[in-house]
Write a protein that holds these residues in place. Structure first.
Motif, short mmCIF file in Angstrom:
data_model
loop_
_atom_site.label_atom_id
_atom_site.label_comp_id
_atom_site.label_asym_id
_atom_site.label_seq_id
_atom_site.Cartn_x
_atom_site.Cartn_y
_atom_site.Cartn_z
N ALA A 177 0.83 -1.20 0.00
CA ALA A 177 0.00 0.00 0.00
C ALA A 177 0.87 1.25 0.00
O ALA A 177 0.60 2.23 -0.72
N ALA A 178 1.94 1.23 0.80
CA ALA A 178 2.83 2.38 0.87
C ALA A 178 3.53 2.66 -0.45
O ALA A 178 3.90 3.79 -0.75
N ALA A 179 3.68 1.61 -1.27
CA ALA A 179 4.36 1.75 -2.56
C ALA A 179 3.39 1.99 -3.71
O ALA A 179 3.81 2.07 -4.87
N ALA A 180 2.10 2.11 -3.41
CA ALA A 180 1.09 2.21 -4.47
C ALA A 180 0.95 3.60 -5.05
O ALA A 180 0.23 3.80 -6.02
N GLY A 181 1.64 4.59 -4.44
CA GLY A 181 1.61 5.94 -5.00
C GLY A 181 0.64 6.88 -4.34
O GLY A 181 0.53 8.05 -4.75
N ALA A 182 -0.11 6.42 -3.33
CA ALA A 182 -1.03 7.31 -2.63
C ALA A 182 -0.25 8.33 -1.81
O ALA A 182 0.87 8.07 -1.36
N ASP A 183 -0.85 9.50 -1.60
CA ASP A 183 -0.20 10.53 -0.80
C ASP A 183 -0.10 10.09 0.67
O ASP A 183 0.84 10.48 1.36
N GLN A 184 -1.09 9.35 1.14
CA GLN A 184 -1.06 8.84 2.50
C GLN A 184 -1.68 7.44 2.53
O GLN A 184 -2.62 7.16 1.79
N VAL A 185 -1.12 6.59 3.38
CA VAL A 185 -1.70 5.28 3.67
C VAL A 185 -2.39 5.35 5.02
O VAL A 185 -1.89 5.99 5.95
N ILE A 186 -3.56 4.73 5.10
CA ILE A 186 -4.30 4.69 6.36
C ILE A 186 -4.34 3.25 6.85
O ILE A 186 -4.97 2.38 6.22
N ILE A 187 -3.66 2.98 7.95
CA ILE A 187 -3.73 1.66 8.58
C ILE A 187 -5.05 1.63 9.35
O ILE A 187 -5.25 2.37 10.32
N ASP A 188 -5.95 0.76 8.91
CA ASP A 188 -7.32 0.77 9.41
C ASP A 188 -7.52 -0.27 10.51
O ASP A 188 -7.42 -1.47 10.26
N LEU A 189 -7.81 0.21 11.71
CA LEU A 189 -8.12 -0.68 12.83
C LEU A 189 -9.62 -0.81 13.04
O LEU A 189 -10.05 -1.57 13.91
N GLU A 190 -10.41 -0.08 12.24
CA GLU A 190 -11.85 -0.04 12.48
C GLU A 190 -12.64 -0.96 11.55
O GLU A 190 -12.62 -2.17 11.70
N ASP A 191 -13.33 -0.40 10.55
CA ASP A 191 -14.29 -1.17 9.76
C ASP A 191 -13.70 -2.36 9.02
O ASP A 191 -14.37 -3.35 8.77
N ALA A 192 -12.43 -2.25 8.63
CA ALA A 192 -11.83 -3.32 7.83
C ALA A 192 -11.41 -4.52 8.67
O ALA A 192 -10.98 -5.54 8.11
N VAL A 193 -11.56 -4.43 9.99
CA VAL A 193 -11.07 -5.48 10.88
C VAL A 193 -12.22 -6.08 11.68
O VAL A 193 -13.00 -5.35 12.31
N ARG A 194 -12.32 -7.40 11.67
CA ARG A 194 -13.36 -8.10 12.45
C ARG A 194 -13.13 -7.87 13.95
O ARG A 194 -11.99 -7.72 14.39
N PRO A 195 -14.19 -7.91 14.75
CA PRO A 195 -14.03 -7.73 16.19
C PRO A 195 -13.03 -8.70 16.82
O PRO A 195 -12.26 -8.31 17.71
N ASP A 196 -13.01 -9.95 16.34
CA ASP A 196 -12.09 -10.92 16.95
C ASP A 196 -10.66 -10.78 16.45
O ASP A 196 -9.77 -11.51 16.90
N ALA A 197 -10.41 -9.83 15.55
CA ALA A 197 -9.06 -9.62 15.03
C ALA A 197 -8.49 -8.26 15.43
O ALA A 197 -7.43 -7.86 14.94
N LYS A 198 -9.18 -7.54 16.30
CA LYS A 198 -8.73 -6.19 16.68
C LYS A 198 -7.35 -6.22 17.33
O LYS A 198 -6.48 -5.40 17.03
N SER A 199 -7.14 -7.15 18.26
CA SER A 199 -5.85 -7.22 18.95
C SER A 199 -4.73 -7.56 17.98
O SER A 199 -3.64 -6.97 18.03
N GLU A 200 -5.00 -8.50 17.07
CA GLU A 200 -4.02 -8.87 16.05
C GLU A 200 -3.67 -7.67 15.17
O GLU A 200 -2.50 -7.43 14.84
N ALA A 201 -4.70 -6.90 14.78
CA ALA A 201 -4.47 -5.73 13.93
C ALA A 201 -3.64 -4.68 14.66
O ALA A 201 -2.75 -4.05 14.08
N ARG A 202 -3.93 -4.48 15.94
CA ARG A 202 -3.19 -3.49 16.71
C ARG A 202 -1.72 -3.89 16.83
O ARG A 202 -0.82 -3.04 16.73
N SER A 203 -1.47 -5.17 17.03
CA SER A 203 -0.09 -5.65 17.12
C SER A 203 0.65 -5.46 15.80
O SER A 203 1.81 -5.05 15.77
N ALA A 204 -0.04 -5.76 14.70
CA ALA A 204 0.57 -5.59 13.37
C ALA A 204 0.87 -4.11 13.11
O ALA A 204 1.93 -3.76 12.57
N ALA A 205 -0.07 -3.24 13.48
CA ALA A 205 0.15 -1.80 13.29
C ALA A 205 1.32 -1.31 14.14
O ALA A 205 2.13 -0.49 13.69
N ALA A 206 1.42 -1.84 15.36
CA ALA A 206 2.54 -1.44 16.24
C ALA A 206 3.87 -1.83 15.62
O ALA A 206 4.84 -1.04 15.67
#
Length: 280
Positions: free
Chosen positions: A30-59
């Motif tokens: 995503a960072a190499a796709a040419g967008a001016d900004q990348v948004i790491i999404d912890l909200e709608d794109a992530v299932r409730p049971d994967a929130k902790s996993e997403a937060r760890s990956a973002a960290a």
């Protein structure tokens, strides 16, 4: 501490690409796709049971040299406080706050993180409070969440009928001295022709950027918000005419038209990463 360059990147971005927080293998792509900004999404794109996993990956991403905006979960969710703690990482350029409605909560978020906030207006309450949200401490841009707003209002309408709501964000942004707002996503990432038409329309309404969900949308969005060669040529000729009322190809050129031309040239230069050649 926010650097000038990263803040400018968020404020001046025209294309902002979402990537699901629980798909770390996509972050670098995503960072190499040419967008001016990348948004790491912890909200709608992530299932409730994967929130902790997403937060760890973002960290890992933000601690390991990656950057970008982070969309946290809304203030009324169980994940909000943990997301705030993560948002304090230095590499997080800005926070996107979904369902932005309450200026007091926005102020608390800014006090807790010190990060610029992109306030996502996507509920009836948010739309009703949009002027106060835009004026809240830390808010640097507004974004229009058209899909969630339709859900909240119970609407099933064609997109052009949402333009009245879009204009509310344009007015609030101007009153708060913010850049033009960011338009929401187009769900069908295959419809590049429709996306191009939509970008052209919302640009005419005063929007200066658009959210996207697929790398294929980035080029269309970036091109749509960039002044065309004909527009730049027109603006240069207008500015070259100097002060005072005059006519150019049958069009009356006065101060408002001249200032529009100056802003267009400034935007063109900003897209080229050059200092503005003309100032108002």
């Amino acid at each position: 501490m926010k650097t000038h360059s990263s803040l400018r990147q968020t404020v001046e971005a025209t294309s902002l690409l979402f990537v699901p927080g629980d798909r770390p293998e996509r972050f670098a792509k995503a960072a190499a796709a040419g967008a001016d900004q990348v948004i790491i999404d912890l909200e709608d794109a992530v299932r409730p049971d994967a929130k902790s996993e997403a937060r760890s990956a973002a960290a890992r991403w933000f601690s390991g040299g990656g950057g970008g905006v982070m969309r946290i979960n809304a203030a009324d969710t169980q994940w909000h406080l943990d997301d705030i703690a993560l948002a304090r990482l230095p590499a997080v350029d800005a926070i996107m706050l979904p369902k932005a409605e309450d200026p007091a909560r926005i102020a608390a978020l800014y006090e807790a993180t010190g990060k610029p906030i992109v306030a996502l207006i996507e509920t009836a309450r948010g739309l009703d409070a949009v002027k106060a949200v835009a004026a809240s401490p830390g808010v640097t841009r507004l974004a229009f969440g058209s899909i969630d707003l339709c859900l909240d209002l119970g609407l099933d309408v064609a997109d052009p009928q949402l333009d009245g709501f879009r204009l509310a964000l344009v007015l609030a942004s101007r009153l708060a001295d913010l850049p033009g707002p960011i338009d929401g996503v187009q769900a069908d990432f295959r419809d590049t022709a429709g996306l191009s038409e939509l970008v052209s329309r919302v640009r005419g309404l005063g929007y200066t950027a658009k959210l996207c969900i697929h790398p294929n949308q980035v080029t269309v969005i970036s091109a749509g918000f960039s002044p065309t060669a004909d527009e730049i040529d027109w603006a240069r000729r207008v500015v070259a005419m100097g002060e005072g009322a005059a006519a150019l190809e049958g069009q009356m050129i006065d101060r408002p038209v001249r200032e529009r031309a100056i802003r267009l040239l400034d935007r063109a230069n900003a897209r080229a990463d050059e200092p503005p050649s003309v100032s108002v």
